[in-house]
Design an enzyme around this catalytic site. Structure first.
Site, PDB file in Angstrom:
ATOM      1  N   CYS A 113     -11.791  14.196   4.387  1.00  5.67           N
ATOM      2  CA  CYS A 113     -12.815  13.201   4.720  1.00  5.67           C
ATOM      3  C   CYS A 113     -12.836  13.061   6.245  1.00  5.67           C
ATOM      4  CB  CYS A 113     -12.500  11.879   4.032  1.00  5.67           C
ATOM      5  SG  CYS A 113     -12.381  12.070   2.240  1.00  5.67           S
ATOM      6  N   CYS A 135       0.872  -1.176   0.000  1.00  6.81           N
ATOM      7  CA  CYS A 135       0.000   0.000   0.000  1.00  6.81           C
ATOM      8  C   CYS A 135       0.906   1.223   0.000  1.00  6.81           C
ATOM      9  CB  CYS A 135      -0.885  -0.052   1.255  1.00  6.81           C
ATOM     10  SG  CYS A 135      -1.954   1.370   1.416  1.00  6.81           S
ATOM     11  N   CYS A 180      -6.035   0.954   7.216  1.00  8.70           N
ATOM     12  CA  CYS A 180      -6.508   2.076   6.404  1.00  8.70           C
ATOM     13  C   CYS A 180      -6.844   3.270   7.265  1.00  8.70           C
ATOM     14  CB  CYS A 180      -7.820   1.729   5.706  1.00  8.70           C
ATOM     15  SG  CYS A 180      -7.725   0.416   4.556  1.00  8.70           S
TER      16      CYS A 180
HETATM   17  N1  SAH Z   1      -7.334   9.121  -0.997  1.00 10.03           N
HETATM   18  C1  SAH Z   1      -7.713   7.901  -1.589  1.00 10.03           C
HETATM   19  C2  SAH Z   1      -6.848   6.728  -1.220  1.00 10.03           C
HETATM   20  C3  SAH Z   1      -6.379   6.609   0.214  1.00 10.03           C
HETATM   21  S1  SAH Z   1      -7.488   6.079   1.448  1.00 10.03           S
HETATM   22  C4  SAH Z   1      -9.147   7.607  -1.287  1.00 10.03           C
HETATM   23  O1  SAH Z   1      -9.740   8.280  -0.475  1.00 10.03           O
HETATM   24  O2  SAH Z   1      -9.696   6.718  -1.914  1.00 10.03           O
HETATM   25  C5  SAH Z   1      -7.740   4.334   1.199  1.00 10.03           C
HETATM   26  C6  SAH Z   1      -9.110   3.860   1.712  1.00 10.03           C
HETATM   27  O3  SAH Z   1      -9.153   3.850   3.155  1.00 10.03           O
HETATM   28  C7  SAH Z   1     -10.218   4.781   1.268  1.00 10.03           C
HETATM   29  O4  SAH Z   1     -11.351   4.072   0.850  1.00 10.03           O
HETATM   30  C8  SAH Z   1     -10.519   5.533   2.546  1.00 10.03           C
HETATM   31  O5  SAH Z   1     -11.792   6.096   2.495  1.00 10.03           O
HETATM   32  C9  SAH Z   1     -10.345   4.472   3.584  1.00 10.03           C
HETATM   33  N2  SAH Z   1     -10.187   5.000   4.957  1.00 10.03           N
HETATM   34  C10 SAH Z   1      -9.670   6.178   5.330  1.00 10.03           C
HETATM   35  N3  SAH Z   1      -9.695   6.296   6.677  1.00 10.03           N
HETATM   36  C11 SAH Z   1     -10.222   5.169   7.157  1.00 10.03           C
HETATM   37  C12 SAH Z   1     -10.481   4.669   8.487  1.00 10.03           C
HETATM   38  N4  SAH Z   1     -10.174   5.382   9.541  1.00 10.03           N
HETATM   39  N5  SAH Z   1     -11.026   3.449   8.604  1.00 10.03           N
HETATM   40  C13 SAH Z   1     -11.303   2.704   7.518  1.00 10.03           C
HETATM   41  N6  SAH Z   1     -11.063   3.104   6.250  1.00 10.03           N
HETATM   42  C14 SAH Z   1     -10.536   4.325   6.068  1.00 10.03           C
HETATM   43 FE1  SF4 Z   2     -10.167  11.410   1.965  1.00  6.99          FE
HETATM   44 FE2  SF4 Z   2      -8.504   9.597   0.893  1.00  6.99          FE
HETATM   45 FE3  SF4 Z   2      -7.613  12.065   1.526  1.00  6.99          FE
HETATM   46 FE4  SF4 Z   2      -8.250  10.341   3.459  1.00  6.99          FE
HETATM   47  S1  SF4 Z   2      -6.597  10.127   1.980  1.00  6.99           S
HETATM   48  S2  SF4 Z   2      -8.816  12.543   3.363  1.00  6.99           S
HETATM   49  S3  SF4 Z   2      -9.988   9.228   2.559  1.00  6.99           S
HETATM   50  S4  SF4 Z   2      -9.168  11.557  -0.026  1.00  6.99           S
END
Ligand code: SAH
Ligand code: SF4
Length: 392
Positions: A139, A128, A368
């Protein structure tokens, strides 16, 4: 030595060439490498062959010094070493979880740090990787989103994450050995820190290097890019990278998605789904992964599951349910296991694969959305220790 040129604090990628330092060859595309070698005096009629040779040394055999490039003349190797380096990010620390997950903290130019996670599974090993330091998006369930973006990673820093993991796994092939198709590092997910589609060029160039058959040679079908939904870049991803796509969907109404994934205010669910329906590489064998984080009492009802199935109707898809990974101060809780299973069941009965992503490496905060938080905590405790001991 630190560069005297300003390291940009926004989305601009830092220059590859430091004002008085050598140029890093890692991260240059084949044509950029060609231009660079020509500029350094490589004769035009030799350049194609030199690109191939150097490329193979770097990406096929994992060599990091020019002197080991034994099919190049000694004088040429010296010339190369005067001008160029073969650099990957430095590993600052490595943690291994009880489940075998490895988390690397790596330092890149400017002293910034990002995390890279290796997840071994029975039939594959997934790395990853991160595309940015922090993230500009916010987010609300994601720890990376609470950090200020520092900058985009360069292509070299992105492909360098793959190279340093191969170093650690001892996975560069022996020269002359037959190609080994069973690999410890067999898959890449762009699911670390950052929004890959806000660093399109860096990510595309790095993935092209990773896919090049004369080097790391990962199949495009073993690379998955996850986006929060940067609609204008989605079709380009299929055309210019050709990898698989995952989308952070996470909600079934605009009202909830606006809160969880604020980029939804710019490109809402309908706009996103239209872009996905038109994804040029869409097929049953190359389905889109819908990532859906399970947040207690926020997006996890049966009605949500039914709405989700309806929304994605007609899109070859699988739904990856991610139990929320908590981080200090997070405003959400993970849905109960029985709720997650009931949700998965509705999706499964509607004909979609609905795997529940098992949290990996939780003991080392490698799951994640947890990336970087452990490091920040470690920093804080170092600061606390310094304060306590009066050494601050
Ligand atoms: N920025 C990109 C990729 C990185 S995040 C995106 O948002 O898709 C990879 C995945 O982990 C994304 O689906 C994200 O929403 C999820 N994710 C982020 N924080 C998380 C958390 N605290 N618990 C579970 N999944 C999470
Ligand atoms: Fe959103 Fe992906 Fe950025 Fe986290 S890493 S703030 S899930 S866009």
């Amino acid at each position: 030595m630190t560069a005297s040129a300003p390291i940009t604090q926004d989305l601009v990628t830092i220059p590859r060439k430091l004002p008085d330092g050598p140029v890093n060859l890692v991260g240059l595309t084949r044509s950029q490498l060609r231009d660079t070698l020509l500029q350094a005096g490589t004769p035009e009629k030799q350049v194609k062959m030199r690109v191939n040779q150097i490329w193979q040394w770097i990406y096929q055999w994992g060599v990091r010094d020019f002197d080991s490039m034994t099919n190049l003349a000694k004088t040429y190797r010296v010339q190369l070493a005067e001008r160029f380096v073969i650099d990957v990010p430095e590993v600052v620390s490595r943690q291994v979880s009880a489940d075998g997950t490895r988390k690397y903290l790596v330092r890149i130019a400017g002293g910034h740090e990002v995390e890279v996670v290796y997840i071994p599974e029975a039939d594959r090993g997934t790395l990853c990787i991160s595309s940015q330091v922090g993230c500009t998006l916010t987010c609300s369930f994601c720890h990376t989103g609470t950090q200020k973006l520092v900058r985009n990673l360069t292509a070299g820093e992105i492909v360098g994450q793959i190279m340093l993991a191969r170093d650690d796994l001892g996975e560069w092939p022996e020269q002359g050995a037959p190609k080994d198709e069973t690999r410890l590092l067999s898959n890449i997910v762009l699911m670390g820190m950052g929004e890959p589609l806000y660093n399109f060029e860096g990510v595309r160039n790095a993935m092209k290097i990773a896919m090049d058959p004369e080097g790391i040679s990962l199949s495009r079908r073993r690379i998955t890019l996850s986006t929060s939904g940067v609609v204008p870049e989605i079709a380009k991803t299929a055309e210019e990278i050709g990898c698989l796509l995952a989308v952070s969907f996470h909600a079934t109404t605009d009202e909830v998605r606006d809160k969880l994934v604020p980029i939804n205010k710019r490109w809402n669910i309908e706009t996103l789904l239209n872009a996905l329906r038109e994804y040029p590489r869409l097929s049953n064998s190359e389905r889109i992964t819908f990532e859906y984080v399970m947040l207690k009492d926020v997006n996890d009802t049966d009605a949500d599951a039914r709405r989700l199935v309806k929304l994605i109707q007609g899109i070859p898809a699988k739904i990856n349910l991610i139990p929320f990974n908590e981080w200090p101060g997070a405003p959400y809780q993970r849905s109960d296991w029985s709720r997650i299973e009931a949700f998965a069941d509705i999706i499964y009965k509607a004909g979609y694969a609905s795997p529940i992503r098992t949290p990996r490496g939780e003991d080392i905060m490698a799951a994640c959305g947890q990336l970087k938080s452990a490091t920040e905590r470690a920093r804080k405790s170092r600061a606390q220790i310094a304060a306590e001991t009066g050494l601050g």
